[in-house]
Design a protein around this motif. Sequence first.
Motif, PDB file in Angstrom:
ATOM      1  N   UNK A 142       0.871  -1.169   0.000  1.00  0.00           N
ATOM      2  CA  UNK A 142       0.000   0.000   0.000  1.00  0.00           C
ATOM      3  C   UNK A 142       0.912   1.223   0.000  1.00  0.00           C
ATOM      4  N   UNK A 143       0.916   1.981  -1.082  1.00  0.00           N
ATOM      5  CA  UNK A 143       1.736   3.185  -1.180  1.00  0.00           C
ATOM      6  C   UNK A 143       0.932   4.226  -1.955  1.00  0.00           C
ATOM      7  N   UNK A 144       0.743   5.398  -1.342  1.00  0.00           N
ATOM      8  CA  UNK A 144      -0.075   6.456  -1.951  1.00  0.00           C
ATOM      9  C   UNK A 144      -1.481   5.951  -2.257  1.00  0.00           C
ATOM     10  N   UNK A 145      -1.991   5.098  -1.395  1.00  0.00           N
ATOM     11  CA  UNK A 145      -3.336   4.544  -1.563  1.00  0.00           C
ATOM     12  C   UNK A 145      -4.325   5.347  -0.726  1.00  0.00           C
ATOM     13  N   UNK A 146      -5.551   5.464  -1.217  1.00  0.00           N
ATOM     14  CA  UNK A 146      -6.604   6.099  -0.436  1.00  0.00           C
ATOM     15  C   UNK A 146      -7.356   4.988   0.287  1.00  0.00           C
ATOM     16  N   UNK A 147      -7.155   4.909   1.589  1.00  0.00           N
ATOM     17  CA  UNK A 147      -7.758   3.867   2.419  1.00  0.00           C
ATOM     18  C   UNK A 147      -8.768   4.469   3.401  1.00  0.00           C
ATOM     19  N   UNK A 148      -9.250   5.680   3.090  1.00  0.00           N
ATOM     20  CA  UNK A 148     -10.184   6.360   3.991  1.00  0.00           C
ATOM     21  C   UNK A 148     -11.456   5.535   4.175  1.00  0.00           C
ATOM     22  N   UNK A 149     -11.802   5.312   5.435  1.00  0.00           N
ATOM     23  CA  UNK A 149     -13.016   4.573   5.761  1.00  0.00           C
ATOM     24  C   UNK A 149     -12.932   3.072   5.506  1.00  0.00           C
ATOM     25  N   UNK A 150     -11.776   2.581   5.075  1.00  0.00           N
ATOM     26  CA  UNK A 150     -11.613   1.134   4.852  1.00  0.00           C
ATOM     27  C   UNK A 150     -11.576   0.416   6.202  1.00  0.00           C
ATOM     28  N   UNK A 151     -11.908  -0.856   6.194  1.00  0.00           N
ATOM     29  CA  UNK A 151     -11.960  -1.638   7.430  1.00  0.00           C
ATOM     30  C   UNK A 151     -10.984  -2.811   7.355  1.00  0.00           C
ATOM     31  N   UNK A 152      -9.948  -2.746   8.206  1.00  0.00           N
ATOM     32  CA  UNK A 152      -8.922  -3.788   8.267  1.00  0.00           C
ATOM     33  C   UNK A 152      -8.961  -4.512   9.620  1.00  0.00           C
ATOM     34  N   UNK A 153      -9.984  -4.311  10.420  1.00  0.00           N
ATOM     35  CA  UNK A 153     -10.001  -4.815  11.800  1.00  0.00           C
ATOM     36  C   UNK A 153      -9.864  -6.320  11.919  1.00  0.00           C
ATOM     37  N   UNK A 154     -10.349  -7.073  10.964  1.00  0.00           N
ATOM     38  CA  UNK A 154     -10.302  -8.531  11.079  1.00  0.00           C
ATOM     39  C   UNK A 154      -9.314  -9.135  10.086  1.00  0.00           C
ATOM     40  N   UNK A 155      -8.201  -8.432   9.869  1.00  0.00           N
ATOM     41  CA  UNK A 155      -7.169  -8.914   8.926  1.00  0.00           C
ATOM     42  C   UNK A 155      -5.933  -9.341   9.683  1.00  0.00           C
ATOM     43  N   UNK A 156      -5.132 -10.106   8.991  1.00  0.00           N
ATOM     44  CA  UNK A 156      -3.831 -10.461   9.559  1.00  0.00           C
ATOM     45  C   UNK A 156      -2.737 -10.038   8.589  1.00  0.00           C
ATOM     46  N   UNK A 157      -1.561  -9.824   9.171  1.00  0.00           N
ATOM     47  CA  UNK A 157      -0.364  -9.448   8.415  1.00  0.00           C
ATOM     48  C   UNK A 157      -0.531  -8.131   7.674  1.00  0.00           C
ATOM     49  N   UNK A 158      -1.154  -7.153   8.346  1.00  0.00           N
ATOM     50  CA  UNK A 158      -1.363  -5.826   7.771  1.00  0.00           C
ATOM     51  C   UNK A 158      -0.103  -4.987   7.989  1.00  0.00           C
ATOM     52  N   UNK A 159       0.459  -4.471   6.908  1.00  0.00           N
ATOM     53  CA  UNK A 159       1.583  -3.543   6.988  1.00  0.00           C
ATOM     54  C   UNK A 159       1.254  -2.353   6.096  1.00  0.00           C
ATOM     55  N   UNK A 160       0.959  -1.221   6.739  1.00  0.00           N
ATOM     56  CA  UNK A 160       0.578   0.001   6.023  1.00  0.00           C
ATOM     57  C   UNK A 160       1.296   1.170   6.687  1.00  0.00           C
ATOM     58  N   UNK A 161       1.950   1.988   5.893  1.00  0.00           N
ATOM     59  CA  UNK A 161       2.644   3.163   6.404  1.00  0.00           C
ATOM     60  C   UNK A 161       1.668   4.339   6.433  1.00  0.00           C
ATOM     61  N   UNK A 162       1.296   4.810   7.641  1.00  0.00           N
ATOM     62  CA  UNK A 162       0.341   5.919   7.742  1.00  0.00           C
ATOM     63  C   UNK A 162       0.834   7.211   7.094  1.00  0.00           C
ATOM     64  N   UNK A 163       2.132   7.359   6.960  1.00  0.00           N
ATOM     65  CA  UNK A 163       2.677   8.581   6.357  1.00  0.00           C
ATOM     66  C   UNK A 163       2.650   8.536   4.830  1.00  0.00           C
ATOM     67  N   UNK A 164       2.433   7.371   4.260  1.00  0.00           N
ATOM     68  CA  UNK A 164       2.466   7.210   2.807  1.00  0.00           C
ATOM     69  C   UNK A 164       1.091   6.888   2.206  1.00  0.00           C
ATOM     70  N   UNK A 165       0.041   6.892   3.050  1.00  0.00           N
ATOM     71  CA  UNK A 165      -1.313   6.540   2.606  1.00  0.00           C
ATOM     72  C   UNK A 165      -2.329   7.438   3.293  1.00  0.00           C
ATOM     73  N   UNK A 166      -3.489   7.589   2.683  1.00  0.00           N
ATOM     74  CA  UNK A 166      -4.581   8.364   3.275  1.00  0.00           C
ATOM     75  C   UNK A 166      -5.411   7.417   4.145  1.00  0.00           C
TER      76      UNK A 166
END
Length: 189
Positions: A142-166
Amino acid sequence: MDESYSADQEYERLDFRNEKLLTEYENCHFRGCVLSNLNLGEVIFSECEFEDCDFSSSALNGTSFRDCNFKNCKLLGLRFEECSDFLLSFSFEACDLSFSSFFQLKIKKTRFNNCKLEQVEFSGADLTGAIFTNADLSNATFLNSNLEGADFRKCENVTIDPEENRLKNTKFSLENLPGLLTRYNLKIS
């Protein structure tokens, strides 16, 4: 009757590598079909259901998926960004989409339920309101992705940089926290 169009049909256990593909399928149900290693360019699938099908390594240049649902399908190495973006809409249930790419696609509110998304490319994608339930996101990008309002609560192995994504109003669980802090090389226990 148009030989290149099919509506309201059921296709079961067909190997489309040995069948003539039509130009358009509308409201069709595909069960146990093989559509792998094919050129699906310019084929239109509207309101179709795919169950237990294999699309792996097929070319999607100009393919249209309009309100299509995939259940328990094998979709390895597909480049969804090559699809026609006109009315592009799909959902995935219990599918393996590993090594596929959604690079720079606008796929708001897409559902990925119980899916394996290993090494999937989501860079530049607009996933506003997308729902990832029981998804394995091992090494997904996930790089320069718009993830606003997305739901990752029930996922595993999530790696997302908050500074590089919305991430405004994006939902995460406490278990996701280490994957949001990876860039800082913190030791969390």
